[in-house]
Motif scaffolding. Structure first.
Motif, PDB file in Angstrom:
ATOM      1  N   GLU A 121       0.849  -1.189   0.000  1.00  0.00           N
ATOM      2  CA  GLU A 121       0.000   0.000   0.000  1.00  0.00           C
ATOM      3  C   GLU A 121       0.885   1.240   0.000  1.00  0.00           C
ATOM      4  N   TRP A 122       1.004   1.852  -1.157  1.00  0.00           N
ATOM      5  CA  TRP A 122       1.826   3.046  -1.291  1.00  0.00           C
ATOM      6  C   TRP A 122       1.058   4.270  -0.799  1.00  0.00           C
ATOM      7  N   GLU A 123       1.794   5.322  -0.505  1.00  0.00           N
ATOM      8  CA  GLU A 123       1.163   6.579  -0.114  1.00  0.00           C
ATOM      9  C   GLU A 123       0.310   7.100  -1.271  1.00  0.00           C
ATOM     10  N   SER A 124      -0.779   7.752  -0.965  1.00  0.00           N
ATOM     11  CA  SER A 124      -1.669   8.267  -2.006  1.00  0.00           C
ATOM     12  C   SER A 124      -2.332   9.547  -1.518  1.00  0.00           C
ATOM     13  N   GLY A 125      -3.087  10.175  -2.409  1.00  0.00           N
ATOM     14  CA  GLY A 125      -3.806  11.378  -2.049  1.00  0.00           C
ATOM     15  C   GLY A 125      -2.967  12.635  -2.214  1.00  0.00           C
ATOM     16  N   PRO A 126      -3.512  13.781  -1.840  1.00  0.00           N
ATOM     17  CA  PRO A 126      -2.835  15.069  -2.031  1.00  0.00           C
ATOM     18  C   PRO A 126      -1.460  15.143  -1.372  1.00  0.00           C
ATOM     19  N   ALA A 127      -1.316  14.557  -0.189  1.00  0.00           N
ATOM     20  CA  ALA A 127      -0.023  14.620   0.503  1.00  0.00           C
ATOM     21  C   ALA A 127       1.052  13.890  -0.307  1.00  0.00           C
ATOM     22  N   ALA A 128       0.691  12.728  -0.843  1.00  0.00           N
ATOM     23  CA  ALA A 128       1.645  11.973  -1.660  1.00  0.00           C
ATOM     24  C   ALA A 128       1.987  12.730  -2.934  1.00  0.00           C
ATOM     25  N   GLU A 129       0.986  13.391  -3.502  1.00  0.00           N
ATOM     26  CA  GLU A 129       1.217  14.161  -4.726  1.00  0.00           C
ATOM     27  C   GLU A 129       2.155  15.331  -4.468  1.00  0.00           C
ATOM     28  N   GLN A 130       2.059  15.926  -3.302  1.00  0.00           N
ATOM     29  CA  GLN A 130       2.965  17.025  -2.949  1.00  0.00           C
ATOM     30  C   GLN A 130       4.386  16.515  -2.753  1.00  0.00           C
ATOM     31  N   LEU A 131       4.525  15.364  -2.113  1.00  0.00           N
ATOM     32  CA  LEU A 131       5.852  14.766  -1.936  1.00  0.00           C
ATOM     33  C   LEU A 131       6.461  14.407  -3.295  1.00  0.00           C
ATOM     34  N   PHE A 132       5.634  13.869  -4.163  1.00  0.00           N
ATOM     35  CA  PHE A 132       6.121  13.492  -5.495  1.00  0.00           C
ATOM     36  C   PHE A 132       6.567  14.729  -6.270  1.00  0.00           C
ATOM     37  N   ASP A 142       4.684   4.894  -4.980  1.00  0.00           N
ATOM     38  CA  ASP A 142       4.673   3.800  -5.952  1.00  0.00           C
ATOM     39  C   ASP A 142       5.776   3.996  -7.005  1.00  0.00           C
ATOM     40  N   TRP A 143       6.571   2.962  -7.217  1.00  0.00           N
ATOM     41  CA  TRP A 143       7.668   3.027  -8.186  1.00  0.00           C
ATOM     42  C   TRP A 143       7.180   3.397  -9.583  1.00  0.00           C
ATOM     43  N   ARG A 144       5.925   3.072  -9.891  1.00  0.00           N
ATOM     44  CA  ARG A 144       5.398   3.371 -11.231  1.00  0.00           C
ATOM     45  C   ARG A 144       5.318   4.872 -11.507  1.00  0.00           C
ATOM     46  N   TRP A 145       5.143   5.668 -10.447  1.00  0.00           N
ATOM     47  CA  TRP A 145       5.146   7.124 -10.632  1.00  0.00           C
ATOM     48  C   TRP A 145       6.527   7.584 -11.096  1.00  0.00           C
ATOM     49  N   LEU A 193      12.481   7.774  -3.581  1.00  0.00           N
ATOM     50  CA  LEU A 193      11.051   7.917  -3.866  1.00  0.00           C
ATOM     51  C   LEU A 193      10.251   6.766  -3.263  1.00  0.00           C
ATOM     52  N   CYS A 194      10.742   5.542  -3.459  1.00  0.00           N
ATOM     53  CA  CYS A 194       9.979   4.365  -3.018  1.00  0.00           C
ATOM     54  C   CYS A 194      10.089   4.120  -1.518  1.00  0.00           C
ATOM     55  N   LYS A 195      11.300   4.287  -0.982  1.00  0.00           N
ATOM     56  CA  LYS A 195      11.535   3.816   0.381  1.00  0.00           C
ATOM     57  C   LYS A 195      11.683   4.920   1.415  1.00  0.00           C
ATOM     58  N   ASP A 196      11.881   6.148   0.973  1.00  0.00           N
ATOM     59  CA  ASP A 196      11.830   7.266   1.917  1.00  0.00           C
ATOM     60  C   ASP A 196      10.474   7.960   1.866  1.00  0.00           C
ATOM     61  N   LEU A 197       9.954   8.120   0.643  1.00  0.00           N
ATOM     62  CA  LEU A 197       8.664   8.797   0.507  1.00  0.00           C
ATOM     63  C   LEU A 197       7.491   7.833   0.440  1.00  0.00           C
ATOM     64  N   GLY A 198       7.763   6.541   0.223  1.00  0.00           N
ATOM     65  CA  GLY A 198       6.681   5.556   0.185  1.00  0.00           C
ATOM     66  C   GLY A 198       5.764   5.698  -1.008  1.00  0.00           C
ATOM     67  N   HIS A 243      14.977  10.456   7.236  1.00  0.00           N
ATOM     68  CA  HIS A 243      15.336   9.164   6.663  1.00  0.00           C
ATOM     69  C   HIS A 243      15.134   8.018   7.655  1.00  0.00           C
ATOM     70  N   ASP A 244      15.581   8.184   8.879  1.00  0.00           N
ATOM     71  CA  ASP A 244      15.481   7.080   9.839  1.00  0.00           C
ATOM     72  C   ASP A 244      14.026   6.710  10.110  1.00  0.00           C
ATOM     73  N   GLU A 245      13.165   7.711  10.226  1.00  0.00           N
ATOM     74  CA  GLU A 245      11.745   7.428  10.445  1.00  0.00           C
ATOM     75  C   GLU A 245      11.130   6.781   9.209  1.00  0.00           C
ATOM     76  N   ALA A 246      11.529   7.277   8.032  1.00  0.00           N
ATOM     77  CA  ALA A 246      10.999   6.722   6.785  1.00  0.00           C
ATOM     78  C   ALA A 246      11.422   5.271   6.620  1.00  0.00           C
ATOM     79  N   ARG A 247      12.624   4.954   7.047  1.00  0.00           N
ATOM     80  CA  ARG A 247      13.109   3.575   6.939  1.00  0.00           C
ATOM     81  C   ARG A 247      12.226   2.631   7.761  1.00  0.00           C
ATOM     82  N   LYS A 248      11.859   3.045   8.930  1.00  0.00           N
ATOM     83  CA  LYS A 248      10.998   2.215   9.773  1.00  0.00           C
ATOM     84  C   LYS A 248       9.641   2.009   9.113  1.00  0.00           C
TER      85      LYS A 248
END
Length: 461
Positions: free
Chosen positions: A306-317, A362-365, A355-360, A444-449
């Motif tokens: 389950e990748w991040e989604s919604g407006p917050a994910a779009e802003q991170l992307f 989807d690799w397809r983006w 992108l995939c492992k710090d921001l969570g 990064h450390d929090e994202a890794r968890k």
């Protein structure tokens, strides 16, 4: 056979060209054509460096053909209709082309073949852009490989058993071996603006001439194994765009570096570079045998993430795309891509992992963003690289191995030279300070968890 048509695609050269060789060997009068395919071009932005590169390459190719007494036909149309129509117009009994391995290209070629057959003509295709293709390198059980090292070893054994696969396809119209000839005429290449595209900064980037770049690279190939990892130095061959569009021959590249290696002139770097060429073919056969990777994970279990989604994910992307993550190496790499259409291979791994492992996300983006912006975009390599980074692909990085963007920066850009090139506002920082994040969009450390938790679903499958 009276007339033949050679359909140029990912093989924009005359040297060592399989389809052209066979067309001339048929004894026919040979026409050469390239189609600016609307099915591909209509979705691209006007300032696309790849279209400009193709256009400029075709101009040089047309001049080369004219020197041999022929000419280049260029059309801006849908290839599925344009090629059968052109074959009819030229009264060409056979259309010669080289194999393509992408699902859409295979479907296109099947449609062209059907249309030609309906008119009593045929499509003949040949291996050209790889040394080994399709089912030529298989496991002892007769199955496609899904792990690189055994594939590489089998690839090398096969080449050792039959080095003749590297022999060049000669193009000598009118000779005793090539009784055909080129059809005389005038090349007509539409202006870039006439097909809806504009000039870019392509010629400021040093993309250069493929054969000349290769000759220059041979002088430093021995250092490639180490130098290739440091984006601030001249380590890569810079041939990826030329391989993508076939302005160089893969057989010539492999043959040359292996000959140098045999006499000890290529050092350890020659073997490492050859491995990279084999990786290219590995990903091509993965795509050919597993077309589901276009849009889906090679390992289906990873589609449950389950990748991040919604407006917050779009802003991170958006921050990732625009080089605003707060991590200097990641941001410099994304700015390099946006400004030049090129990204160093080490940085492709770093930015994809981020992108995939710090921001969570989807690799397809990320795959789609690279596909739009990379000058050397190749579906199989881009897809394979992104699935490697997200751990969803064949022989991929284990999901629990997560690149640390700071330590990667410290190791591979120790003085921050690359970072300063694209982030000059950081030029006053010391070699120690320049790698540290500033207003990072994620810790990064929090994202890794969170990533380890996100990927936990895979462990239970």
């Amino acid at each position: 056979m009276k007339n033949a048509l050679v359909w140029l695609r990912r093989d924009l050269r005359l040297f060592d060209h399989a389809a052209l060789h066979h067309a001339l060997a048929s004894g026919a009068t040979v026409y050469c054509a390239f189609i600016f395919d609307r099915a591909i071009l209509d979705s691209l932005p006007a300032a696309d460096r790849r279209v400009e590169f193709i256009h400029d390459t075709l101009a040089a190719l047309a001049a080369e053909l004219e020197a041999l007494g022929g000419h280049l036909i260029v059309r801006h149309d849908g290839a599925e209709s344009a090629i059968p129509a052109l074959a009819a117009e030229l009264d060409a009994a056979t259309v010669f082309a080289n194999h393509d391995y992408e699902p859409a290209a295979i479907a296109r070629d099947e449609a062209v073949a059907r249309a030609l057959a309906g008119a009593g003509r045929r499509l003949r295709t040949f291996k050209d852009q790889v040394v080994f293709e399709r089912d030529e390198v298989l496991t002892q059980g007769g199955n496609p490989f899904s792990v690189f090292t055994p594939y590489k070893n089998a690839w090398l054994r096969k080449l050792e058993a039959d080095p003749s696969v590297l022999a060049p396809w000669s193009v000598e119209p009118g000779s005793a071996h090539q009784p055909g000839r080129f059809a005389p005429g005038q090349s007509v290449l539409p202006a870039l603006a006439d097909i809806g595209f504009a000039r870019t900064n392509l010629h400021e980037l040093g993309i250069g001439n493929g054969p000349q770049l290769f000759d220059e690279f041979l002088g430093r190939v021995a250092d490639y194994g180490v130098a290739r990892d440091y984006p601030a130095i001249k380590g890569p061959s810079y041939l990826s765009m030329h391989l993508r569009f076939g302005t160089v021959s893969i057989r010539h590249l492999v043959r040359t570096v292996m000959t140098m290696s045999a006499r000890g002139a290529a050092g350890e770097g020659g073997a490492v570079w050859l491995s990279e060429l084999i990786w290219r073919e590995f990903y091509m056969q993965i795509l050919y045998h597993n077309p589901h990777v276009v849009g889906g994970s090679f390992k289906p279990a990873y589609d449950k993430i389950e990748w991040e989604s919604g407006p917050a994910a779009e802003q991170l992307f958006a921050a990732w795309c625009e080089g605003r993550t707060g991590y200097p190496l990641v941001d410099a790499a994304m700015l390099q891509l946006n400004r030049t259409g090129y990204m160093h291979n080490r940085l492709r791994m770093v930015t994809a992992s981020f992108l995939c492992k710090d921001l969570g996300i989807d690799w397809r983006w990320g795959e789609a963003y690279f596909a739009l912006h990379l000058n050397d975009f190749d579906l199989s390599a881009n897809n394979g690289g992104w699935q490697w980074a997200s751990s969803s692909g064949c022989d991929a990085q284990p999901y629990f191995r997560i690149f640390n963007p700071v330590t990667q920066s410290q190791k591979f850009d120790p003085e921050g030279k690359f970072i300063k090139r694209y982030l000059p506002q950081l030029a006053g920082l010391s070699a120690k300070e320049i790698h540290l994040p500033r207003n990072p969009i994620v810790e990064h450390d929090e994202a890794r968890k969170r990533t380890l938790e996100r990927y936990a679903v895979v462990k239970t499958t």
